[in-house]
Design a protein around this motif. Structure first.
Motif, short mmCIF file in Angstrom:
data_model
loop_
_atom_site.label_atom_id
_atom_site.label_comp_id
_atom_site.label_asym_id
_atom_site.label_seq_id
_atom_site.Cartn_x
_atom_site.Cartn_y
_atom_site.Cartn_z
N PRO A 184 49.14 20.80 -3.90
CA PRO A 184 50.45 21.28 -4.34
C PRO A 184 50.72 22.70 -3.85
O PRO A 184 49.80 23.43 -3.49
N ALA A 220 38.31 13.93 -1.16
CA ALA A 220 38.90 12.63 -0.84
C ALA A 220 37.86 11.73 -0.16
O ALA A 220 37.71 10.55 -0.51
N ARG A 221 37.13 12.30 0.80
CA ARG A 221 36.11 11.52 1.49
C ARG A 221 35.00 11.08 0.53
O ARG A 221 34.53 9.95 0.58
N THR A 222 34.61 12.01 -0.32
CA THR A 222 33.53 11.72 -1.27
C THR A 222 33.91 10.57 -2.20
O THR A 222 33.12 9.64 -2.42
N GLY A 267 48.35 15.20 1.75
CA GLY A 267 48.60 16.25 2.72
C GLY A 267 49.14 17.50 2.05
O GLY A 267 49.20 17.57 0.81
N LEU A 268 49.54 18.46 2.86
CA LEU A 268 49.90 19.79 2.36
C LEU A 268 51.30 19.88 1.77
O LEU A 268 52.15 19.03 2.03
N ARG A 269 51.50 20.96 1.06
CA ARG A 269 52.81 21.42 0.59
C ARG A 269 53.59 20.38 -0.20
O ARG A 269 54.74 20.09 0.11
N LYS A 314 40.02 17.58 1.23
CA LYS A 314 39.59 16.52 2.14
C LYS A 314 38.16 16.07 1.86
O LYS A 314 37.85 14.88 1.93
N VAL A 315 37.29 17.05 1.55
CA VAL A 315 35.90 16.68 1.24
C VAL A 315 35.86 15.81 -0.01
O VAL A 315 35.15 14.80 -0.07
N TYR A 352 45.58 10.46 0.10
CA TYR A 352 45.67 11.91 0.25
C TYR A 352 47.09 12.27 0.69
O TYR A 352 47.60 11.74 1.67
#
Lengths: 132, 547
Positions: A13, A26-28, A40-42, A23-24, A38
């Protein structure tokens, strides 16, 4: 192993671009068997809540390193309430001073993970929530 | 059989029979490390590989006297809340012996939103200072002579706008543009790859980058037009070898963009600067800086046929690695920062920011910033490492590591060339994927304690309350919003409209936009207004997410 049906939205956010942690995580979570989306940004709190509802997720995890956590977490909780979606769990992490954590939890944030938290803490937390 | 082989088969073999080594030793870039480097590991001869400081290929440093002439610039990145408060912090830092300023902007400023934009909610003055117009820049430098101080600005997508504010504010101090000394980060490619403060799509962004090059080449001869940054990609998780490769690949893309815009390589290449991270692995980091310097010189000479020596010099700023700081036992971070600073200095940095011990928790307090600055001063004045040039040169291990890192970086650059260059590699998500992969691998290593982080996954103590943390006054946002509203009210609205229209019209052509933006800046157009004109023409970038 986690229940395959558990869906988690990982979101960034605000304007902060530091997405290594997001990202780490999300992968985990994906490797732990969750379905992860995921954003993404903003993402504005409105966009995050809309995505959570349309993706029918069980939980939202947000990552905030910019110091804007005092605004962003409570705002998402508020929007979830407005949309009658308070069953969606909100957790998160980032550069969040200890002193700020009780206030966030009081606002309804399920858990806050600060720098150095083992990945296992996060997967264990979700597992305990969705064990049954 | 070489002497080293003989040693390995006799003395060493016996020792290994008695007891195994602690683990498999690898560089953080992933390749196995020599147990013992010897002259056999030196692959190239002294003159071509090393040479002399101030001469091609600059492995040993870019200046002939290095720190014997002058120590590196001690430049602490700082900025928070409002221009008024940051101005006080800068004056404090200068009074403490800091020799250059480095402005941290808040996120709305970095992404081209005014403080009263709804998207700025919660972010005003948080990670840096809020600058909405030239007015704030005037306040930021109140009482600081802009012809005497060198200023680095961490600003990328709207770099042209903030530089225009800076130039216009200097004019009000009676300082002409040609006297200005400093750097705009202006490195948009790494924003797409790692840092995230982009506004426009790549093509118009690259135009703004080269507009700034061209304007500065004619008007601000002492200004470093770009700081091509590996720092943020390293922070996002890439390795030392990837850091060299991705940074120099971005450098290649900027040089090509400027050449395509019709500039001569020797007219702008001497103003390109670089920015790297310095991590805990002392020797690998020293080798990294040396390898980067040698490789850039080669690229500029062989690929771009630069003639001037200065065009081939990789001059760089270093910041110690924020991602290595732990929230647990934060005092330990002082030691990490000292090791990282030592690497930067022995690697020949031109300027250095040392992180403060409490930055895994919040913005640093004044006290912790002082310790960070003192760390640099102790290295500069007490440790002796600055008294001779490139002190680790000739170390069999450091030289072999320098060769190895250069080789790995060249392999990556070749892959990026195959993809069509750094811009294409970013658009295709190649660099993002590489970074994300390295970050995940590292985190997994920490998780299973293949990688020890002292105080975090080993040698832990019960959580103790940390001391005082820096807090942003909640009144900041309100104050800043009031200020920008006033600025908009008290200006010549007709002229403002006219110059904003002129900017938009120019954006539709191939014109250099810098003079148009300067016109707007002088009339107190706000950053958001200027960026909105450009958004209307250029559109906004939407990232494709790579996991």
């Amino acid at each position: 192993m986690a229940d395959k049906k558990i869906r988690i939205l990982i979101a960034k956010p605000g304007l902060d671009g530091h997405d290594r942690g997001a990202k780490v995580i999300a992968r985990t979570l994906r490797d732990a068997g969750y379905e992860v989306i995921y954003t993404g940004l903003r993402q504005s709190p409105e966009q995050i809540v809309a995505a959570a509802i349309s993706e029918d997720v069980n939980a939202i995890g947000i990552s905030v390193l910019s110091g804007a956590h005092g605004y962003l977490f409570p705002r998402i909780i508020e929007l979830l309430k407005e949309q009658n979606a308070s069953d969606i769990l909100l957790f998160g992490g980032g550069i969040i001073p200890d002193d700020d954590i009780p206030g966030l939890k009081e606002a309804g944030v399920a858990e806050i993970f600060t720098p150095g938290a083992p990945l296992a803490d996060i997967t264990n937390f979700l597992r305990s929530r969705y064990a049954s | 059989m070489s002497d080293k082989q003989k040693w390995a088969e006799t003395t060493l073999a016996k020792a290994l029979e008695r007891g195994k080594e602690r683990k498999e030793f690898k560089s953080t870039s992933g390749f196995p490390l020599e147990r013992l480097a010897t002259p056999e590991d030196l692959r190239s001869d002294y003159d071509t590989a090393l040479g002399y400081p101030g001469q091609y290929p600059f492995t040993r440093g870019v200046q002939p006297t290095m720190y014997r002439g002058r120590l590196w610039t001690m430049r602490q990145y700082a900025g928070f809340a409002t221009a008024e408060e940051s101005n006080q912090r800068y004056k404090y830092l200068l009074s403490q012996g800091q020799t250059g300023l480095s402005i941290a902007f808040d996120l709305p400023t970095q992404i081209g939103y005014d403080s009263d934009d709804p998207l700025a909610t919660g972010e005003i003055g948080r990670v840096g200072v809020a600058i909405d117009s030239m007015k704030d820049m005037e306040i930021l430098f109140d009482g600081i002579p802009m012809d005497k101080v060198s200023t680095s600005m961490t600003i990328n997508a709207p770099a042209v706008v903030l530089l225009a504010f800076y130039i216009a504010a200097a004019e009000k101090q009676g300082v002409t543009a040609d006297k200005l000394n400093g750097t705009t980060q202006n490195d948009i490619l790494k924003e797409y790859a790692a840092r995230g403060t982009y506004i426009f799509p790549p093509a118009p962004s690259m135009r703004l980058v080269t507009n700034l090059f061209a304007y500065c080449s004619a008007n601000t001869p002492k200004w470093n037009t770009i700081s091509i940054s590996g720092y943020h990609m390293r922070e996002a998780g890439c390795t030392a070898a990837q850091e060299i490769a991705f940074t120099l690949a971005d450098g290649i893309a900027y040089v090509e963009a400027a050449l395509n815009a019709g500039m001569d390589v020797d007219d702008f290449a001497g103003r390109l600067a670089f920015f790297f991270a310095s991590h805990n692995n002392l020797l690998e980091e020293v080798a990294k800086f040396r390898a980067a310097r040698r490789l850039w010189a080669k690229i500029m000479k062989e690929r771009f046929h630069a003639k001037k020596e200065r065009s081939m010099m990789l001059r760089f700023h270093t910041q110690t690695a924020g991602c290595t700081l732990t929230a647990q036992q934060p005092d330990n971070n002082i030691v990490r920062v000292a090791i990282q600073s030592l690497a930067a200095v022995m690697g020949g940095t031109q300027s250095l920011h040392t992180n403060s011990k409490d930055e895994a928790l919040a913005l640093p307090t004044e006290e912790s910033v002082r310790i960070a600055l003192r760390t640099q001063q102790i290295i500069g004045y007490e440790s002796g490492v600055a008294d001779t040039i490139d002190p680790l040169a000739g170390s069999y291990f450091v030289e072999s590591l320098t060769d190895m890192l250069q080789e790995k970086a060249e392999e990556y650059i070749a892959r990026i060339d195959d993809l069509g260059g750094a811009t294409k590699a970013v658009e295709q998500g190649f660099i993002q994927r590489e970074i994300t992969e390295s970050a995940y691998e590292y985190q997994k290593a920490v998780e299973v304690k293949d990688q020890i982080v002292v105080g975090q996954n080993e040698f832990m103590v019960e959580k103790v309350p940390v001391g005082q943390l820096h807090k942003i006054d909640p009144a900041t946002a309100e104050h800043q919003i009031r200020k920008v509203t006033e600025v908009r009210r008290n200006r010549n609205q007709e002229q403002v409209r006219e110059k904003l229209d002129a900017l938009r019209a120019a954006a539709e052509t191939d014109a250099n936009l810098m003079p148009y933006i300067l016109d707007c800046a002088r009339l107190y157009c706000t950053e958001g207004e200027i960026c909105n004109e450009l958004r209307a023409v250029f559109g906004e970038y939407r990232a494709t997410e790579v996991l």
